[in-house]
Write a protein that holds these residues in place. Sequence first.
Motif, mmCIF file in Angstrom:
data_model
loop_
_atom_site.group_PDB
_atom_site.id
_atom_site.type_symbol
_atom_site.label_atom_id
_atom_site.label_comp_id
_atom_site.label_asym_id
_atom_site.label_seq_id
_atom_site.Cartn_x
_atom_site.Cartn_y
_atom_site.Cartn_z
ATOM 1 N N ILE A 100 3.210 -4.122 -41.736
ATOM 2 C CA ILE A 100 2.431 -3.069 -41.099
ATOM 3 C C ILE A 100 3.258 -1.812 -40.880
ATOM 4 C CG2 ILE A 100 0.902 -4.729 -40.011
ATOM 5 C CD1 ILE A 100 2.322 -4.190 -37.359
ATOM 6 N N SER A 102 4.457 1.654 -38.831
ATOM 7 C CA SER A 102 4.725 2.007 -37.441
ATOM 8 C C SER A 102 5.437 3.345 -37.394
ATOM 9 C CB SER A 102 5.588 0.943 -36.763
ATOM 10 O OG SER A 102 6.945 1.074 -37.149
ATOM 11 N N GLU A 103 5.615 3.893 -36.179
ATOM 12 C CA GLU A 103 6.298 5.179 -36.049
ATOM 13 C C GLU A 103 7.774 5.081 -36.413
ATOM 14 O OE1 GLU A 103 7.527 5.103 -31.310
ATOM 15 O OE2 GLU A 103 6.058 6.550 -32.042
ATOM 16 N N ASN A 104 8.275 3.865 -36.603
ATOM 17 C CA ASN A 104 9.676 3.673 -36.999
ATOM 18 C C ASN A 104 9.913 3.876 -38.491
ATOM 19 O OD1 ASN A 104 10.537 3.007 -34.373
ATOM 20 N ND2 ASN A 104 9.929 0.884 -34.653
ATOM 21 N N ASP A 105 8.841 4.085 -39.269
ATOM 22 C CA ASP A 105 8.993 4.184 -40.723
ATOM 23 C C ASP A 105 9.996 5.253 -41.172
ATOM 24 O OD1 ASP A 105 7.327 2.045 -41.320
ATOM 25 O OD2 ASP A 105 5.527 3.281 -41.383
ATOM 26 N N PRO A 146 10.085 -4.458 -41.017
ATOM 27 C CA PRO A 146 8.856 -4.158 -40.273
ATOM 28 C C PRO A 146 8.197 -5.464 -39.824
ATOM 29 C CG PRO A 146 8.439 -4.040 -42.625
ATOM 30 C CD PRO A 146 9.923 -4.281 -42.469
ATOM 31 N N THR A 147 7.218 -5.353 -38.960
ATOM 32 C CA THR A 147 6.463 -6.534 -38.546
ATOM 33 C C THR A 147 5.614 -7.023 -39.716
ATOM 34 O OG1 THR A 147 6.386 -5.801 -36.248
ATOM 35 C CG2 THR A 147 4.748 -7.431 -36.925
ATOM 36 N N LYS A 162 1.303 -13.051 -36.554
ATOM 37 C CA LYS A 162 2.621 -12.599 -36.983
ATOM 38 C C LYS A 162 3.252 -13.643 -37.888
ATOM 39 C CE LYS A 162 4.951 -10.374 -33.903
ATOM 40 N NZ LYS A 162 5.809 -9.996 -32.746
ATOM 41 N N SER A 227 -3.033 -5.749 -29.785
ATOM 42 C CA SER A 227 -1.969 -4.751 -29.905
ATOM 43 C C SER A 227 -2.051 -3.968 -31.209
ATOM 44 C CB SER A 227 -0.598 -5.430 -29.812
ATOM 45 O OG SER A 227 -0.335 -6.219 -30.973
ATOM 46 N N LEU A 228 -2.971 -4.345 -32.094
ATOM 47 C CA LEU A 228 -3.068 -3.714 -33.414
ATOM 48 C C LEU A 228 -4.432 -3.075 -33.624
ATOM 49 C CD1 LEU A 228 -1.510 -6.574 -35.594
ATOM 50 C CD2 LEU A 228 -0.342 -4.548 -34.710
ATOM 51 N N PHE A 232 -2.442 0.666 -38.247
ATOM 52 C CA PHE A 232 -1.234 -0.026 -38.643
ATOM 53 C C PHE A 232 -1.286 -0.444 -40.119
ATOM 54 C CE2 PHE A 232 -1.031 -0.460 -34.097
ATOM 55 C CZ PHE A 232 0.320 -0.419 -33.813
#
Length: 238
Positions: A100, A102-105, A146-147, A162, A227-228, A232
């Motif tokens: 998925i 995320s802002e961490n990409d 990533p998750t 998950k 949470s999703l 995402f």
Amino acid sequence: MSITARPRHRRKTAAALLLAMAFLLPGCRLIGLYNWSWNQELELTVITPDGEISGSSVIRASYGFRPEWWGWGDRGRSIIAHSGEAAFVEVASGRYLFAIMSENDPAMAYETFIGPITTSREERIEGFDRLYRLRETRALPRELYPTLVTFRDINDPASVEKVDPDNLEATFGPGYRLASIEIAITSNPKSSGRIIRVIPWTKEYQSKQLDGNRYETIKSNNRFANSLASGFFTTESE
């Protein structure tokens, strides 16, 4: 001659225009606005009982920051964005593995190719200048994974669960193993329209969580699904 203060609404409009310029004019630095955008591809490779299989996706990632005079502290000055679709692979008939978004990409790419993002403004400018020009592929470090998720029923968003990247067998059964996750800075175009063919319900979940609730809440009986949301998996509206 007296000087009249500029109306507040005009100052806000000017600030908004300056922020827009940061994205419309990458690298425009005369007023302290910095922005870098690049295409990054994530590829998942899985070992299955029937052999090795891969799937990938290209997203558009952006990172920038406002000038120091903008205020709100360093984190408040950061501009982080991405668009596109999550990488996925069909590991068995009707069973998919998704990485998925995320802002961490954007940070994921920077830390893979350049190193840790420091608090030094000068070092970040130099690092993102290098990243922007790269055309390279590397194995994604384990700590940056990533998750990973799957759906017990691909037609039921609430069935999301998950996946442990170190133990795919716990989810998919014997003989399944994650071989690698690779990341590339690429000239390939951003992916679009593929993921919706696999999970066509994404448009219905743009304004609610995957468990069906309108908002994320600790009262949900399915906290992970709560949470999703569809963002995402894809930022594309069609």
